[in-house]
Every structure is written in C-alpha cells, then in structure tokens.
Design a protein around this motif. Structure first.
Motif, PDB file in Angstrom:
ATOM      1  N   CYS A 245     107.815  39.695  40.399  1.00 27.19           N
ATOM      2  CA  CYS A 245     106.733  40.411  39.725  1.00 27.19           C
ATOM      3  C   CYS A 245     105.796  39.420  39.030  1.00 27.19           C
ATOM      4  N   ALA A 246     106.369  38.455  38.324  1.00 29.02           N
ATOM      5  CA  ALA A 246     105.560  37.445  37.630  1.00 29.02           C
ATOM      6  C   ALA A 246     104.708  36.657  38.624  1.00 29.02           C
ATOM      7  N   ILE A 247     105.284  36.312  39.752  1.00 30.77           N
ATOM      8  CA  ILE A 247     104.544  35.553  40.772  1.00 30.77           C
ATOM      9  C   ILE A 247     103.418  36.412  41.346  1.00 30.77           C
ATOM     10  N   ARG A 248     103.689  37.687  41.610  1.00 30.42           N
ATOM     11  CA  ARG A 248     102.637  38.589  42.101  1.00 30.42           C
ATOM     12  C   ARG A 248     101.514  38.732  41.082  1.00 30.42           C
ATOM     13  N   MET A 249     101.839  38.584  39.802  1.00 33.71           N
ATOM     14  CA  MET A 249     100.838  38.674  38.737  1.00 33.71           C
ATOM     15  C   MET A 249     100.030  37.389  38.596  1.00 33.71           C
ATOM     16  N   GLY A 250     100.401  36.350  39.353  1.00 35.80           N
ATOM     17  CA  GLY A 250      99.629  35.116  39.335  1.00 35.80           C
ATOM     18  C   GLY A 250     100.231  33.996  38.522  1.00 35.80           C
ATOM     19  N   TYR A 251     101.443  34.187  38.026  1.00 38.36           N
ATOM     20  CA  TYR A 251     102.117  33.121  37.290  1.00 38.36           C
ATOM     21  C   TYR A 251     102.675  32.139  38.303  1.00 38.36           C
ATOM     22  N   GLY A 252     102.771  30.871  37.934  1.00 36.28           N
ATOM     23  CA  GLY A 252     103.159  29.808  38.848  1.00 36.28           C
ATOM     24  C   GLY A 252     104.535  29.972  39.460  1.00 36.28           C
ATOM     25  N   ILE A 253     104.762  29.254  40.558  1.00 35.80           N
ATOM     26  CA  ILE A 253     106.050  29.323  41.244  1.00 35.80           C
ATOM     27  C   ILE A 253     106.849  28.026  41.108  1.00 35.80           C
ATOM     28  N   GLU A 254     106.262  27.015  40.462  1.00 36.32           N
ATOM     29  CA  GLU A 254     106.918  25.707  40.370  1.00 36.32           C
ATOM     30  C   GLU A 254     108.211  25.772  39.558  1.00 36.32           C
ATOM     31  N   ASP A 255     108.163  26.408  38.411  1.00 35.08           N
ATOM     32  CA  ASP A 255     109.321  26.495  37.516  1.00 35.08           C
ATOM     33  C   ASP A 255     109.569  27.975  37.241  1.00 35.08           C
ATOM     34  N   ARG A 256     110.544  28.540  37.949  1.00 34.73           N
ATOM     35  CA  ARG A 256     110.773  29.990  37.889  1.00 34.73           C
ATOM     36  C   ARG A 256     111.114  30.474  36.484  1.00 34.73           C
ATOM     37  N   LYS A 257     111.908  29.690  35.720  1.00 36.14           N
ATOM     38  CA  LYS A 257     112.250  30.105  34.353  1.00 36.14           C
ATOM     39  C   LYS A 257     111.005  30.162  33.482  1.00 36.14           C
ATOM     40  N   LYS A 258     110.146  29.155  33.617  1.00 36.80           N
ATOM     41  CA  LYS A 258     108.914  29.112  32.841  1.00 36.80           C
ATOM     42  C   LYS A 258     107.974  30.251  33.266  1.00 36.80           C
ATOM     43  N   THR A 259     107.952  30.533  34.555  1.00 36.37           N
ATOM     44  CA  THR A 259     107.138  31.627  35.071  1.00 36.37           C
ATOM     45  C   THR A 259     107.532  32.946  34.413  1.00 36.37           C
ATOM     46  N   VAL A 260     108.825  33.244  34.425  1.00 39.64           N
ATOM     47  CA  VAL A 260     109.321  34.490  33.844  1.00 39.64           C
ATOM     48  C   VAL A 260     109.080  34.512  32.337  1.00 39.64           C
ATOM     49  N   ALA A 261     109.335  33.395  31.673  1.00 39.26           N
ATOM     50  CA  ALA A 261     109.142  33.337  30.216  1.00 39.26           C
ATOM     51  C   ALA A 261     107.674  33.571  29.843  1.00 39.26           C
ATOM     52  N   SER A 262     106.756  32.964  30.582  1.00 39.43           N
ATOM     53  CA  SER A 262     105.324  33.147  30.308  1.00 39.43           C
ATOM     54  C   SER A 262     104.902  34.586  30.543  1.00 39.43           C
ATOM     55  N   PHE A 263     105.363  35.141  31.652  1.00 39.96           N
ATOM     56  CA  PHE A 263     105.043  36.534  31.972  1.00 39.96           C
ATOM     57  C   PHE A 263     105.592  37.474  30.906  1.00 39.96           C
ATOM     58  N   GLN A 264     106.850  37.289  30.523  1.00 39.96           N
ATOM     59  CA  GLN A 264     107.456  38.151  29.505  1.00 39.96           C
ATOM     60  C   GLN A 264     106.746  38.019  28.159  1.00 39.96           C
ATOM     61  N   ALA A 265     106.341  36.804  27.810  1.00 40.87           N
ATOM     62  CA  ALA A 265     105.620  36.608  26.546  1.00 40.87           C
ATOM     63  C   ALA A 265     104.287  37.346  26.569  1.00 40.87           C
ATOM     64  N   ASP A 266     103.551  37.245  27.670  1.00 38.30           N
ATOM     65  CA  ASP A 266     102.276  37.955  27.774  1.00 38.30           C
ATOM     66  C   ASP A 266     102.495  39.466  27.767  1.00 38.30           C
ATOM     67  N   HIS A 267     103.508  39.912  28.492  1.00 39.49           N
ATOM     68  CA  HIS A 267     103.807  41.345  28.533  1.00 39.49           C
ATOM     69  C   HIS A 267     104.136  41.863  27.130  1.00 39.49           C
ATOM     70  N   GLN A 268     104.957  41.119  26.412  1.00 41.69           N
ATOM     71  CA  GLN A 268     105.325  41.519  25.047  1.00 41.69           C
ATOM     72  C   GLN A 268     104.114  41.514  24.117  1.00 41.69           C
ATOM     73  N   ARG A 269     103.256  40.527  24.266  1.00 39.09           N
ATOM     74  CA  ARG A 269     102.051  40.451  23.433  1.00 39.09           C
ATOM     75  C   ARG A 269     101.161  41.671  23.659  1.00 39.09           C
ATOM     76  N   HIS A 270     100.939  42.016  24.919  1.00 38.11           N
ATOM     77  CA  HIS A 270     100.081  43.166  25.232  1.00 38.11           C
ATOM     78  C   HIS A 270     100.716  44.483  24.797  1.00 38.11           C
ATOM     79  N   THR A 271     101.988  44.683  25.106  1.00 34.80           N
ATOM     80  CA  THR A 271     102.629  45.939  24.714  1.00 34.80           C
ATOM     81  C   THR A 271     102.743  46.052  23.196  1.00 34.80           C
ATOM     82  N   GLY A 272     102.958  44.943  22.522  1.00 33.29           N
ATOM     83  CA  GLY A 272     103.022  44.953  21.063  1.00 33.29           C
ATOM     84  C   GLY A 272     101.698  45.352  20.441  1.00 33.29           C
TER      85      GLY A 272
END
Length: 93
Positions: A36-63
C-alpha cells in the motif's frame, strides 16, 4: 484539511484497487501495508522506512481530521478552531 482529504481518499482507493472491495482500514499484514505504501508513492529501497514514513503521514492526516471534527462537534463552545472559523465567516458569538 484538503491535503488530509486527498491523502486519505488516495489511500482508500489504493486499498480498494487490490481486493476490489470497499474498505477504510489499513491492512494488518506487514507485506500488504508495504505494498500500500509503495502504491502511494513511498520508496521501495528500504521497506521498513517506507512503511514508517507512510504510517507517520497517515497518522498525521487522520489526527488532524480527528482534532478538527472534535473541535466542531464535541467541543464547539470551547474550540479555538471553531471560534476562529466563525469569526472568519463573520458570525459573532
């Protein structure tokens, strides 16, 4: 609020594309969340960082959406956001 709406609608659409079902929840499985994070345009180089960045943005917006709705519907008499909005549209309280 516009940025949050666009981000969250994009997430919803990306999730629905995969299973062709209406959903509003992020996947619980790590690999699905990565995709899902990759489909949203987050990088594929470091999968943990990709998910963490996506989750942080998601939390920021939903908050932000949660705080805004709460200020209008739960605490309208004490909310500085609500009072500022009323002043901006010319309503005296």
């Amino acid at each position: 609020m516009t940025a949050a709406y666009l981000f969250l609608r994009d997430v919803e659409h990306k999730l629905q594309m995969v299973h062709d079902l209406q959903t509003h929840s992020l996947p619980a499985e790590t690999d699905e969340l990565e995709r899902c994070a990759i489909r949203m345009g987050y990088g594929i180089e470091d999968r943990k960082k990709t998910v963490a960045s996506f989750q942080a943005d998601h939390q920021r917006h939903t908050g932000m959406v949660h705080r805004t709705f709460q200020s209008f519907f739960v605490e309208p008499k004490t909310s500085p956001i609500f009072k500022g909005t009323l002043r901006a549209i010319g309503i005296k309280f």
